[in-house]
Design an enzyme around this catalytic site. Structure first.
Site, PDB file in Angstrom:
ATOM      1  N   ALA A  78       4.725  -4.386  -4.296  1.00 53.78           N
ATOM      2  CA  ALA A  78       6.362  -4.378  -4.568  1.00 53.78           C
ATOM      3  C   ALA A  78       6.742  -5.798  -3.778  1.00 53.78           C
ATOM      4  CB  ALA A  78       6.936  -3.376  -3.832  1.00 53.78           C
ATOM      5  N   THR A  79       6.210  -6.592  -2.796  1.00 54.67           N
ATOM      6  CA  THR A  79       6.399  -6.947  -1.858  1.00 54.67           C
ATOM      7  C   THR A  79       7.069  -8.475  -3.506  1.00 54.67           C
ATOM      8  OG1 THR A  79       4.879  -7.667  -0.468  1.00 54.67           O
ATOM      9  CG2 THR A  79       5.517  -9.757  -0.523  1.00 54.67           C
ATOM     10  N   GLN A 131       8.861   3.226  -2.155  1.00 55.39           N
ATOM     11  CA  GLN A 131       7.968   4.556  -1.032  1.00 55.39           C
ATOM     12  C   GLN A 131       9.113   5.743  -2.034  1.00 55.39           C
ATOM     13  OE1 GLN A 131       6.632   5.014   1.431  1.00 55.39           O
ATOM     14  NE2 GLN A 131       5.982   2.833   2.409  1.00 55.39           N
ATOM     15  N   SER A 172       5.613  -0.179  -6.388  1.00 51.16           N
ATOM     16  CA  SER A 172       4.247  -0.368  -5.959  1.00 51.16           C
ATOM     17  C   SER A 172       3.153   1.045  -6.087  1.00 51.16           C
ATOM     18  CB  SER A 172       4.607  -0.517  -4.328  1.00 51.16           C
ATOM     19  OG  SER A 172       3.005  -1.108  -4.088  1.00 51.16           O
ATOM     20  N   ALA A 173       1.883   0.778  -7.058  1.00 50.39           N
ATOM     21  CA  ALA A 173       1.029   1.564  -7.322  1.00 50.39           C
ATOM     22  C   ALA A 173       0.262   2.312  -5.892  1.00 50.39           C
ATOM     23  CB  ALA A 173       0.526   1.156  -8.089  1.00 50.39           C
ATOM     24  N   THR A 213      -2.188 -13.970 -16.229  1.00 46.84           N
ATOM     25  CA  THR A 213      -3.357 -12.925 -16.959  1.00 46.84           C
ATOM     26  C   THR A 213      -3.525 -11.626 -16.557  1.00 46.84           C
ATOM     27  OG1 THR A 213      -4.869 -14.445 -17.390  1.00 46.84           O
ATOM     28  CG2 THR A 213      -6.070 -12.583 -17.561  1.00 46.84           C
ATOM     29  N   CYS A 246       3.118  -1.979  16.252  1.00 49.27           N
ATOM     30  CA  CYS A 246       1.744  -1.983  14.699  1.00 49.27           C
ATOM     31  C   CYS A 246       1.796  -3.200  13.070  1.00 49.27           C
ATOM     32  CB  CYS A 246       1.019  -1.171  14.161  1.00 49.27           C
ATOM     33  SG  CYS A 246       0.906  -0.439  15.435  1.00 49.27           S
TER      34      CYS A 246
END
Ligand code: PLP
Length: 384
Positions: free
Chosen positions: A70-71, A178, A198-199, A238, A323
């Site tokens: 996703a980035t 999310q 995103s996976a 690829t 964090c």
């Protein structure tokens, strides 16, 4: 240890892993090899996964562009559209509570001469529609709004914002990293031009994602990565067949399991919340109704989040203090809700997932309660 940090990442579902392995071993072909069976097999696997991903979000498979996550999708969507359409205008709109990969991409565009409006949110984390509408100008080319917030789990009203964008001719990009497997998404009816996926937030592998780029209406963007012209020129390189197969399978399972996953998560989240709200001076961050059921974000007044994390070392959660970065800044998302530095610093994000059990929730309630009480006893500010 107990894992309640599913919004940071999820384990790969064993069914996903099983599907991935052959594409790392015997089926190692390059999906771009058009002249032999190794290539054909890999290409077919990639296209099946493309259909699986498209089907979770109600898209046409031809609208899916593979990326590294996703980035990258956020970078490609925002920079790609801004650069392609810059002759039409140089104004973009986004929101202060977006993920860093949206905020920093916009900041980079600012350095390139684009102008960004950074919208505030309401105290519950939701966008005020009128504030959004008022930000749109004749030279606005793109708005970027996330579907589900990663820290507080709130769900923005994408349908309403997107409808306005369509009316005003503004390209609408949505970060849905999310949201997959948690919120039903149907791009056949939802007015969204680009969507980042995103996976690894949905039980797939890390390092693979996708960008949905609408064909109807057709959205045009510049590429960021140039090369062999893969993915219709939008993203060369690829294709990692095993990763793509994993994402496809993960999204396929998400589609099947969404109802059951959500129901279980809600039951466990409510139990966790009831247990922890028995403590005094605990505040919920973010709206509780417009929210995914997997997320609980609480501030424990008079307790420093980092100290709380130290006190519950065998519980994996995230704190709203240091964090996410090397700095000691409190969470910018909680600050945007108008939370004081103290409450932002004292926040913990609990995120529940497919493999969370009731025993784990009960153990976490016990551990947090004991740790909070102990830390407050030591605090000179605590007087109850
Ligand atoms: N957007 C949101 C809302 C996220 O929560 C994340 C996860 O960190 C990302 C983007 C980045 O996704 P990825 O790790 O696939 O690059």
């Amino acid at each position: 240890p107990i894992y309640l940090d599913y919004s940071a990442t999820t384990p790969v579902d064993p069914r996903v892993l099983a599907k991935m392995i052959p594409w790392l071993s015997e089926n190692f072909g390059n999906p771009a090899s058009r002249s032999h069976a190794y290539g054909w097999a890999a290409e077919e696997a990639v296209e099946i996964a493309r259909e699986q991903v498209a089907s979770l979000i109600g898209a046409d498979p031809r609208e899916i562009v593979w990326t590294s996550g996703a980035t990258e999708s956020n970078n490609l969507a925002i920079k790609g559209a801004a650069r392609f359409h810059s002759a039409r205008g140089k104004h973009l709109i986004t929101v202060k509570t977006e993920h860093k990969s949206v905020l920093d991409t916009c900041r980079e565009l600012e350095r390139d001469g684009f102008e960004i409006t950074w919208l505030d949110v309401q105290e519950n984390g939701l966008i005020d529609f009128d504030v959004f509408a008022a930000a749109i100008r004749p030279d606005t080319i793109l708005a970027s709004v996330m579907l589900v917030n990663n820290e507080i789990g709130v769900i923005q009203d994408i349908a309403r914002l997107g409808t306005l964008c369509r009316e005003k001719g503004v390209i609408f990009h949505v970060d849905a990293a999310q949201a997959t497997g948690k919120v039903a998404i149907d791009l056949a009816s939802l007015p969204v031009d680009m969507m980042s996926l995103s996976a690894h937030k949905t039980y797939g592998p890390k390092g693979i994602g996708a960008l949905y780029v609408s064909r109807k209406p057709r959205v045009r963007i510049d590429a960021l990565i140039h090369g062999g012209g893969h993915e219709r020129g939008m993203r060369s390189g690829t294709l990692p067949t095993h990763q793509i197969v994993g994402m496809g399978e993960a999204y396929w399972i998400a589609r099947e399991n969404m109802g059951a996953d959500n129901e279980r998560a809600r039951w466990l989240r409510d139990r966790l919340m009831q247990g922890l709200m028995k403590l005094d001076q605990v505040f919920v961050n973010g709206d509780m109704d417009q929210r995914v059921p997997h997320n609980l974000n609480l501030s424990f007044n008079f307790v420093e989040g980092e100290s709380l994390l130290m006190g519950i070392k065998d519980v994996a959660v995230s704190s709203g203090s240091a964090c996410t970065s090397a700095s000691l800044e409190p969470s910018y998302v909680l600050r945007a809700l108008g939370r004081s530095d103290e409450l932002a610093h004292s926040s913990i994000r609990f995120s529940i997932g497919r493999f969370t059990t009731q025993d784990e929730i009960d153990a976490v309630i016990e551990k947090i309660s004991a740790s909070v009480s102990k830390l407050r006893e030591l605090s000179p500010l605590w007087d109850m």
